[in-house]
Write a protein that holds these residues in place. Structure first.
Motif, short mmCIF file in Angstrom:
data_model
loop_
_atom_site.label_atom_id
_atom_site.label_comp_id
_atom_site.label_asym_id
_atom_site.label_seq_id
_atom_site.Cartn_x
_atom_site.Cartn_y
_atom_site.Cartn_z
N GLU A 23 -9.70 -75.19 7.24
CA GLU A 23 -9.09 -75.12 8.57
C GLU A 23 -7.72 -75.79 8.49
O GLU A 23 -7.60 -77.00 8.70
N PRO A 24 -6.68 -75.03 8.17
CA PRO A 24 -5.38 -75.65 7.88
C PRO A 24 -4.63 -76.18 9.10
O PRO A 24 -3.65 -76.91 8.94
N GLY A 25 -5.07 -75.80 10.30
CA GLY A 25 -4.39 -76.28 11.49
C GLY A 25 -3.00 -75.69 11.62
O GLY A 25 -2.78 -74.51 11.35
N ARG A 26 -2.06 -76.54 12.01
CA ARG A 26 -0.66 -76.10 12.15
C ARG A 26 -0.04 -75.98 10.75
O ARG A 26 -0.11 -76.92 9.96
N ILE A 27 0.57 -74.82 10.48
CA ILE A 27 1.04 -74.50 9.14
C ILE A 27 2.56 -74.48 9.11
O ILE A 27 3.21 -73.90 9.99
N LEU A 28 3.12 -75.09 8.07
CA LEU A 28 4.56 -75.02 7.80
C LEU A 28 4.74 -74.41 6.42
O LEU A 28 4.12 -74.86 5.45
N ILE A 29 5.58 -73.37 6.32
CA ILE A 29 5.92 -72.74 5.05
C ILE A 29 7.40 -72.97 4.82
O ILE A 29 8.23 -72.58 5.64
N ILE A 30 7.74 -73.60 3.70
CA ILE A 30 9.13 -73.86 3.36
C ILE A 30 9.55 -72.86 2.29
O ILE A 30 9.04 -72.90 1.16
N GLY A 31 10.44 -71.96 2.65
CA GLY A 31 10.89 -70.91 1.73
C GLY A 31 10.38 -69.55 2.17
O GLY A 31 9.16 -69.36 2.32
N GLY A 32 11.29 -68.61 2.35
CA GLY A 32 10.91 -67.28 2.82
C GLY A 32 11.23 -66.19 1.83
O GLY A 32 11.50 -65.04 2.23
N GLY A 33 11.20 -66.53 0.53
CA GLY A 33 11.32 -65.50 -0.49
C GLY A 33 10.00 -64.77 -0.66
O GLY A 33 9.09 -64.90 0.17
N PRO A 34 9.85 -64.00 -1.74
CA PRO A 34 8.61 -63.24 -1.92
C PRO A 34 7.35 -64.10 -1.88
O PRO A 34 6.35 -63.71 -1.28
N VAL A 35 7.39 -65.28 -2.50
CA VAL A 35 6.19 -66.11 -2.53
C VAL A 35 5.91 -66.71 -1.15
O VAL A 35 4.78 -66.72 -0.68
N GLY A 36 6.96 -67.22 -0.49
CA GLY A 36 6.75 -67.76 0.85
C GLY A 36 6.22 -66.72 1.81
O GLY A 36 5.33 -67.00 2.63
N LEU A 37 6.74 -65.49 1.73
CA LEU A 37 6.25 -64.43 2.60
C LEU A 37 4.84 -64.01 2.21
O LEU A 37 4.03 -63.63 3.07
N ALA A 38 4.50 -64.08 0.92
CA ALA A 38 3.13 -63.79 0.50
C ALA A 38 2.16 -64.83 1.05
O ALA A 38 1.04 -64.51 1.46
N VAL A 39 2.59 -66.10 1.07
CA VAL A 39 1.76 -67.15 1.67
C VAL A 39 1.60 -66.87 3.17
O VAL A 39 0.50 -66.99 3.73
N LEU A 40 2.68 -66.47 3.82
CA LEU A 40 2.61 -66.11 5.24
C LEU A 40 1.58 -65.02 5.49
O LEU A 40 0.73 -65.12 6.38
N LEU A 41 1.63 -63.96 4.68
CA LEU A 41 0.68 -62.86 4.85
C LEU A 41 -0.76 -63.32 4.65
O LEU A 41 -1.67 -62.88 5.35
N ALA A 42 -0.97 -64.21 3.67
CA ALA A 42 -2.33 -64.69 3.39
C ALA A 42 -2.83 -65.66 4.45
O ALA A 42 -4.04 -65.78 4.66
N ALA A 43 -1.89 -66.37 5.11
CA ALA A 43 -2.29 -67.41 6.06
C ALA A 43 -2.35 -66.91 7.50
O ALA A 43 -2.78 -67.66 8.39
N ARG A 44 -1.94 -65.67 7.75
CA ARG A 44 -1.95 -65.17 9.12
C ARG A 44 -3.34 -65.29 9.74
O ARG A 44 -4.34 -64.94 9.11
N GLY A 45 -3.37 -65.79 10.96
CA GLY A 45 -4.64 -65.93 11.66
C GLY A 45 -5.33 -67.25 11.45
O GLY A 45 -6.30 -67.57 12.13
#
Length: 326
Positions: free
Chosen positions: A160-182
């Motif tokens: 349960e990650p709670g509030r999420i911060l992703i630093i970096g919006g390259g391919p890996v950061g966006l891949a983390v975003l896609l995996a963490a959605r929801g």
């Protein structure tokens, strides 16, 4: 036939390729269809990679068509589209035997410690081939490796990650975003406007530039791993929270240890992925992940493909070959 070589002169070369031998009993002969260019590939070309020095045959993000297989191969059959796991682990050590192939101490990665997949024809061991399900387009399947990086990174965070911060919006950061959605509200920090715009379109609740102060986060994914981003991660992660270091640091980097110690902030590394991550991505790749692909070049224009990566608006550049099944 040719292969794409990152040269010691800092240039991209198309060099002659000898036809590979017929596959052995456990091997697969492949015709690559798409190769993705990763930031690490660019670092090798520029001679700033911490471990690999050119010349090297490039290519580790690969989707390919199976041409033939050895008699003992069960992972795929001629005509199948497959994603190749470029992390070649030994399969025998304690880490491999428990499924943690990314922790194999003798593992090497195609395109880095081993010759890569950017060749007109290439033979690999069948156990590293993952069949692409029917209905998954080859361009989407070409994103499997970075998407698996993102999935594995999210698996390293609390359930349960709670509030999420992703630093970096390259391919890996966006891949983390896609995996963490929801999983929780997501803020993404990225200097390039085009990448911030895409992050918002892909589901980030808030996108910021690095000169803006991010909100407090329970879980922070640092997809850059530089001293300034690690400092931001330490400041922004709340007491009892977790920092997951996803980016590849170039050397030893200072962290705010007093704050981490006082407030019991966990710091976790994440390295590559496991076969299960690749299979999970292939079983349900997000269709909007194709938006990460911003350019594609034929293999004969590999040098142009690498040159395109210097444009900060580019996210994922692909190199393509004709599909034998087309």
């Amino acid at each position: 036939m040719t292969q794409i070589v990152l040269g010691a002169d800092g240039a991209v070369h198309l060099e002659p390729l000898k036809p590979p031998p017929d596959p052995g009993p456990h091997d697969v002969l492949l015709a690559p269809v798409h190769i993705g260019i990763c930031g690490s590939d660019v670092h090798v070309l520029r001679k700033v990679h911490p471990f690999i020095t050119p010349p090297v045959i490039t290519g580790h993000e690969c989707v390919a068509r199976v041409l033939s297989t050895g008699d003992a191969v069960t992972s795929c059959a001629p005509g199948d589209l497959v994603v190749v796991n470029p992390l070649h682990s030994c399969g025998k050590c304690p880490a491999c035997l428990r499924g943690a192939t990314n922790l194999c101490s003798s593992a090497k990665v195609l395109g880095f410690g081993l010759p890569g997949l950017a060749r007109d024809r290439v033979t690999v061991a069948g156990r590293f081939c993952h069949r692409v399900p029917a209905g998954v387009p080859s361009r989407l399947a070409a994103l499997t490796e970075p998407l698996a990086v993102g999935r594995h990174a999210v698996s390293r965070a609390p359930a349960e990650p709670g509030r999420i911060l992703i630093i970096g919006g390259g391919p890996v950061g966006l891949a983390v975003l896609l995996a963490a959605r929801g999983a929780g509200p997501i803020t993404l920090v990225e200097p390039v406007q085009a990448k911030r715009d895409l992050a918002a379109a892909l589901g980030a609740d808030r996108v910021l530039s690095p000169d803006e102060t991010p909100p407090d986060a329970d879980t922070t994914f640092d997809c850059v791993a530089a001293a300034p981003t690690l400092a931001t991660a330490a400041r922004s992660t709340t007491p009892g929270g977790t920092i997951v270091v996803v980016g590849v640091p170039h050397d030893a980097t200072e962290v705010a240890l007093p704050r981490l110690q006082r407030w019991e902030i966990d710091v976790r590394g994440t390295g590559l992925y496991r076969g299960e991550d690749i299979d999970a991505v292939l079983a349900g790749p997000p269709a909007d992940a194709e938006r990460l692909i911003t350019a594609e070049f034929p293999s004969g224009r590999a040098a142009d493909a690498f040159a395109a990566t210097t444009d900060p608006d580019q996210i994922k550049v692909l190199i393509g070959w004709p599909d034998p099944a087309a």
